[in-house]
Design a protein around this motif. Sequence first.
Motif, short mmCIF file in Angstrom:
data_model
loop_
_atom_site.label_atom_id
_atom_site.label_comp_id
_atom_site.label_asym_id
_atom_site.label_seq_id
_atom_site.Cartn_x
_atom_site.Cartn_y
_atom_site.Cartn_z
N ASP A 149 0.83 -1.20 0.00
CA ASP A 149 0.00 0.00 0.00
C ASP A 149 0.87 1.26 0.00
OD1 ASP A 149 -2.11 -1.72 0.14
OD2 ASP A 149 -2.70 -1.22 2.20
N SER A 150 0.35 2.33 -0.58
CA SER A 150 1.07 3.60 -0.62
C SER A 150 1.35 4.13 0.78
CB SER A 150 0.28 4.63 -1.43
OG SER A 150 -1.01 4.85 -0.85
N PHE A 151 0.59 3.67 1.77
CA PHE A 151 0.80 4.04 3.17
C PHE A 151 2.25 3.87 3.58
CE2 PHE A 151 0.89 2.64 7.66
CZ PHE A 151 0.30 3.73 8.29
N PHE A 152 2.90 2.82 3.09
CA PHE A 152 4.26 2.50 3.50
C PHE A 152 5.34 3.11 2.60
CE2 PHE A 152 1.85 -1.14 5.31
CZ PHE A 152 2.21 -0.98 6.64
N GLN A 153 4.95 3.90 1.64
CA GLN A 153 5.90 4.39 0.66
C GLN A 153 7.11 5.12 1.27
OE1 GLN A 153 4.24 5.94 -2.92
NE2 GLN A 153 6.07 7.15 -3.44
N PRO A 154 6.92 6.02 2.25
CA PRO A 154 8.11 6.69 2.82
C PRO A 154 9.14 5.71 3.38
CG PRO A 154 6.09 7.78 3.53
CD PRO A 154 5.67 6.50 2.87
N PHE A 155 8.66 4.68 4.03
CA PHE A 155 9.56 3.68 4.60
C PHE A 155 10.24 2.87 3.50
CE2 PHE A 155 9.95 -0.81 6.09
CZ PHE A 155 11.06 -0.63 6.90
N LEU A 156 9.47 2.43 2.51
CA LEU A 156 10.02 1.60 1.45
C LEU A 156 11.00 2.37 0.59
CD1 LEU A 156 6.81 -0.38 0.45
CD2 LEU A 156 8.75 -1.21 1.80
N GLU A 157 10.73 3.65 0.36
CA GLU A 157 11.66 4.47 -0.42
C GLU A 157 13.02 4.55 0.26
OE1 GLU A 157 9.68 8.20 -0.91
OE2 GLU A 157 8.64 7.58 -2.75
N GLU A 158 13.02 4.75 1.57
CA GLU A 158 14.28 4.82 2.31
C GLU A 158 14.97 3.47 2.34
OE1 GLU A 158 17.26 6.83 4.73
OE2 GLU A 158 15.97 7.22 3.00
N ALA A 159 14.21 2.41 2.58
CA ALA A 159 14.80 1.07 2.59
C ALA A 159 15.41 0.73 1.24
CB ALA A 159 13.73 0.04 2.97
N ASN A 160 14.75 1.14 0.17
CA ASN A 160 15.26 0.90 -1.18
C ASN A 160 16.55 1.69 -1.40
OD1 ASN A 160 14.64 -0.17 -4.02
ND2 ASN A 160 14.89 2.00 -4.41
N ARG A 161 16.56 2.94 -0.97
CA ARG A 161 17.75 3.78 -1.13
C ARG A 161 18.94 3.20 -0.40
NH1 ARG A 161 20.73 7.79 1.06
NH2 ARG A 161 19.66 7.73 3.07
N LEU A 162 18.69 2.63 0.77
CA LEU A 162 19.75 2.07 1.60
C LEU A 162 20.11 0.64 1.22
CD1 LEU A 162 18.52 3.37 5.08
CD2 LEU A 162 20.33 4.32 3.67
#
Length: 317
Positions: free
Chosen positions: A153-166
Amino acid sequence: MHDFHTHFIPADVLNWLKENKHTVHAEWIKKDENKEEFLVVNQKWGFELKKAFIDLELYLENQEKAGVTHAMISPIPQLFMYDFPIEISIEMARIYNRSLAQLVKRYPDKLSAVGTVPLAYPEKAAQVLHEAMSMGLKGAIIGPGIYQHMLSDSFFQPFLEEANRLKAILFIHPLLSEDPRLKRRMMPNLIGIPWETTVCATDILLSGMIDRFPELKLLFAHGGGFLPYQIGRLDRGYEQWEQVSSSLQAPPSQYLKRFWYDTVLWNQNSLDSLIKMVGEDRVVAGSDYPFDLSVWPPKEVSNKGAHRLLGDAVQII
């Protein structure tokens, strides 16, 4: 031999639970004279607090006896604290992560670790993940979602974006299923846990999330639940239904090979089938030590999966 699925509770975490026992409804209950006390949190999640969960010397001694040369420690799912206000969730995560980082620094050859995050608050979860990895942790162990939100869900996007970056490892490990039909004969553990993994993994796969966040290293506990066994059904649905294929760039069986899986299956035929479907470079050894069903040492597999999973993460400054 590596072991990617073990759990531990550092002293600082246990002390915090005792100091805040009324806030988080923590209870220590003696259920059986032949067993250790059970720790129950929030009148909901309980487990036997075996000495190996909290005694580092015993944990390391048993690790050596089992021939495990390097173990990845994870926080226990019962202490995710997703049900609590943000202040509690963040405080627990930071204490747990800092404590694990200190253990890893003391025993860098023997231990690595993933932390925990306040998943119910994705922006804060991103921040806590960044802090954890800056201390040397490899990523985070997380549940398969929160409340009515699936991980895709888009709800988790901020977390997933950072996890992806890292390029973080996200070790997806559910709590017991709350399906009312399973409240007997240990079924919440026996099939509830792998069922929750199955739902989460299938949703992630069919959503195309892995294409949106290609640097994520998603590790599914317990061999991926029942998903690998039913991948043919997903491929068939991909051929027949646009609702299945619309978000995908390839058949589901191809996406199956872009995740990682541990060996916590306790059956050689099941493990052989998993390796055949996803490749030996996507399977890592795991024991679930020291929970009741754990088997230490884990089933030995090729180190190819370990090397790929532990590949270079982003340098955090």
